[in-house]
Write a protein that holds these residues in place. Structure first.
Motif, PDB file in Angstrom:
ATOM      1  N   LYS A   1      30.357  34.433  45.770  1.00  0.00           N
ATOM      2  CA  LYS A   1      29.841  35.802  45.808  1.00  0.00           C
ATOM      3  C   LYS A   1      29.556  36.325  44.411  1.00  0.00           C
ATOM      4  O   LYS A   1      28.534  36.967  44.170  1.00  0.00           O
ATOM      5  CB  LYS A   1      30.837  36.718  46.518  1.00  0.00           C
ATOM      6  N   TYR A   2      30.487  36.047  43.473  1.00  0.00           N
ATOM      7  CA  TYR A   2      30.333  36.573  42.116  1.00  0.00           C
ATOM      8  C   TYR A   2      29.819  35.530  41.126  1.00  0.00           C
ATOM      9  O   TYR A   2      29.759  35.781  39.924  1.00  0.00           O
ATOM     10  CB  TYR A   2      31.671  37.147  41.632  1.00  0.00           C
ATOM     11  N   ASN A   3      29.478  34.343  41.659  1.00  0.00           N
ATOM     12  CA  ASN A   3      28.910  33.271  40.835  1.00  0.00           C
ATOM     13  C   ASN A   3      29.810  32.932  39.644  1.00  0.00           C
ATOM     14  O   ASN A   3      29.387  32.911  38.494  1.00  0.00           O
ATOM     15  CB  ASN A   3      27.513  33.670  40.332  1.00  0.00           C
ATOM     16  N   ILE A   4      31.090  32.677  39.940  1.00  0.00           N
ATOM     17  CA  ILE A   4      32.059  32.327  38.901  1.00  0.00           C
ATOM     18  C   ILE A   4      32.800  31.069  39.328  1.00  0.00           C
ATOM     19  O   ILE A   4      32.840  30.742  40.517  1.00  0.00           O
ATOM     20  CB  ILE A   4      33.076  33.462  38.656  1.00  0.00           C
ATOM     21  N   PRO A   5      33.405  30.329  38.365  1.00  0.00           N
ATOM     22  CA  PRO A   5      34.193  29.142  38.735  1.00  0.00           C
ATOM     23  C   PRO A   5      35.374  29.525  39.627  1.00  0.00           C
ATOM     24  O   PRO A   5      35.870  30.653  39.570  1.00  0.00           O
ATOM     25  CB  PRO A   5      34.686  28.611  37.377  1.00  0.00           C
ATOM     26  N   ILE A   6      35.825  28.573  40.428  1.00  0.00           N
ATOM     27  CA  ILE A   6      36.943  28.838  41.337  1.00  0.00           C
ATOM     28  C   ILE A   6      38.196  29.245  40.564  1.00  0.00           C
ATOM     29  O   ILE A   6      38.943  30.127  40.991  1.00  0.00           O
ATOM     30  CB  ILE A   6      37.220  27.596  42.206  1.00  0.00           C
ATOM     31  N   SER A   7      38.428  28.618  39.394  1.00  0.00           N
ATOM     32  CA  SER A   7      39.610  28.971  38.601  1.00  0.00           C
ATOM     33  C   SER A   7      39.563  30.424  38.161  1.00  0.00           C
ATOM     34  O   SER A   7      40.582  31.120  38.131  1.00  0.00           O
ATOM     35  CB  SER A   7      39.718  28.056  37.374  1.00  0.00           C
ATOM     36  N   PHE A   8      38.353  30.927  37.822  1.00  0.00           N
ATOM     37  CA  PHE A   8      38.195  32.325  37.429  1.00  0.00           C
ATOM     38  C   PHE A   8      38.475  33.238  38.627  1.00  0.00           C
ATOM     39  O   PHE A   8      39.063  34.309  38.477  1.00  0.00           O
ATOM     40  CB  PHE A   8      36.778  32.580  36.912  1.00  0.00           C
TER      41      PHE A   8
ATOM     42  N   SER B   1      43.292  28.132  23.643  1.00  0.00           N
ATOM     43  CA  SER B   1      44.276  28.999  22.983  1.00  0.00           C
ATOM     44  C   SER B   1      44.852  30.059  23.913  1.00  0.00           C
ATOM     45  O   SER B   1      45.871  30.666  23.602  1.00  0.00           O
ATOM     46  CB  SER B   1      43.633  29.678  21.771  1.00  0.00           C
ATOM     47  N   SER B   2      44.194  30.311  25.057  1.00  0.00           N
ATOM     48  CA  SER B   2      44.647  31.402  25.922  1.00  0.00           C
ATOM     49  C   SER B   2      44.949  30.976  27.361  1.00  0.00           C
ATOM     50  O   SER B   2      45.395  31.794  28.161  1.00  0.00           O
ATOM     51  CB  SER B   2      43.580  32.507  25.955  1.00  0.00           C
ATOM     52  N   HIS B   3      44.703  29.718  27.708  1.00  0.00           N
ATOM     53  CA  HIS B   3      44.914  29.259  29.075  1.00  0.00           C
ATOM     54  C   HIS B   3      45.787  28.009  29.098  1.00  0.00           C
ATOM     55  O   HIS B   3      45.916  27.306  28.092  1.00  0.00           O
ATOM     56  CB  HIS B   3      43.570  28.932  29.755  1.00  0.00           C
ATOM     57  N   VAL B   4      46.379  27.752  30.252  1.00  0.00           N
ATOM     58  CA  VAL B   4      47.138  26.516  30.468  1.00  0.00           C
ATOM     59  C   VAL B   4      46.550  25.831  31.688  1.00  0.00           C
ATOM     60  O   VAL B   4      45.978  26.476  32.578  1.00  0.00           O
ATOM     61  CB  VAL B   4      48.638  26.793  30.707  1.00  0.00           C
TER      62      VAL B   4
END
Length: 223
Positions: A103-110, A80-83
């Protein structure tokens, strides 16, 4: 059983139970559940899983199932909030994005999203900027209160029988707290202009050091 891999995350929630029954039916022998779902449905699912798995196999199965559920929830919320978009990046840029993600342990897209939000001046205000403005206002108020309190404390101290060492300790603490607030407000009010921030910080450090020297109290930059 490790609490992370137990059954407490399974709730009497139609959205979750519909997904769970669909996920489990191809993996274990799952008895049919009456609709609408209820608390007994949760107990029956637990019984079916325990009948099919046990010991370390049960923990591993629950770990994978819960992980799949969390991923499904995230994808559902993002619809609902991303494309979905395909972008091409230079190899060195991509390597830097990967470093940020690790470094922040997040997905590359994030990581790409955060880098864009924090480096671009979008017309629409975002939550981060709203928080910064609010924090700036609170910092300004705190500094004003601290300045007033310092003058009040000095008057009170002068009227009491207090040793020089005690006086110096109190002054040192008060002056350091104000200095920290001044540095905080500089960081927030300079619009990410690094050269301007460093210039203001240098002036504030000089002001703080001169005041410490004048009143004969400890300066943190002299330690």
């Amino acid at each position: 059983m490790n609490s992370k891999y137990n059954f407490t995350w399974i709730k009497n929630n139609t959205f979750q139970l519909e997904w769970l029954t669909g996920y489990l039916k191809n993996k274990i022998q799952l008895n049919s559940l009456a609709v609408p779902f209820n608390d007994f449905s949760v107990k029956q699912i637990e019984a079916d899983i325990r009948a099919a798995k046990s010991g370390e196999g049960l923990e591993l199965f629950l770990k994978k199932t819960r992980s799949a559920w969390n991923q499904y929830q995230r994808r559902h919320r993002m619809k609902s909030s991303h494309v979905t978009a395909t972008v091409e990046l230079k190899k060195d840029v991509y390597k830097n994005v990967v470093k940020v993600a690790k470094k922040y342990n997040i997905p590359i897209s994030f990581a790409i999203e955060e880098l864009l939000i924090n480096s671009c001046d979008f017309e629409e205000s975002n939550t981060l900027k709203d928080k910064q403005i609010k924090r700036l206002s609170l910092s300004q108020q705190s500094i004003q209160r601290r300045r007033y309190q310092q003058s009040v404390n000095l008057k009170q101290i002068k009227s009491k029988d207090i040793s020089k060492s005690e006086l110096c300790d109190k002054l040192s603490l008060e002056m350091l707290e104000r200095h920290q607030l001044e540095m905080d407000i500089i960081e927030l009010s300079s619009n990410n202009n690094s050269s301007k921030i460093e210039d203001y910080k240098t002036k504030e450090i000089k002001r703080y050091s001169i005041d410490c020297n004048e009143y004969g109290v400890t300066c943190v930059y002299d330690e």
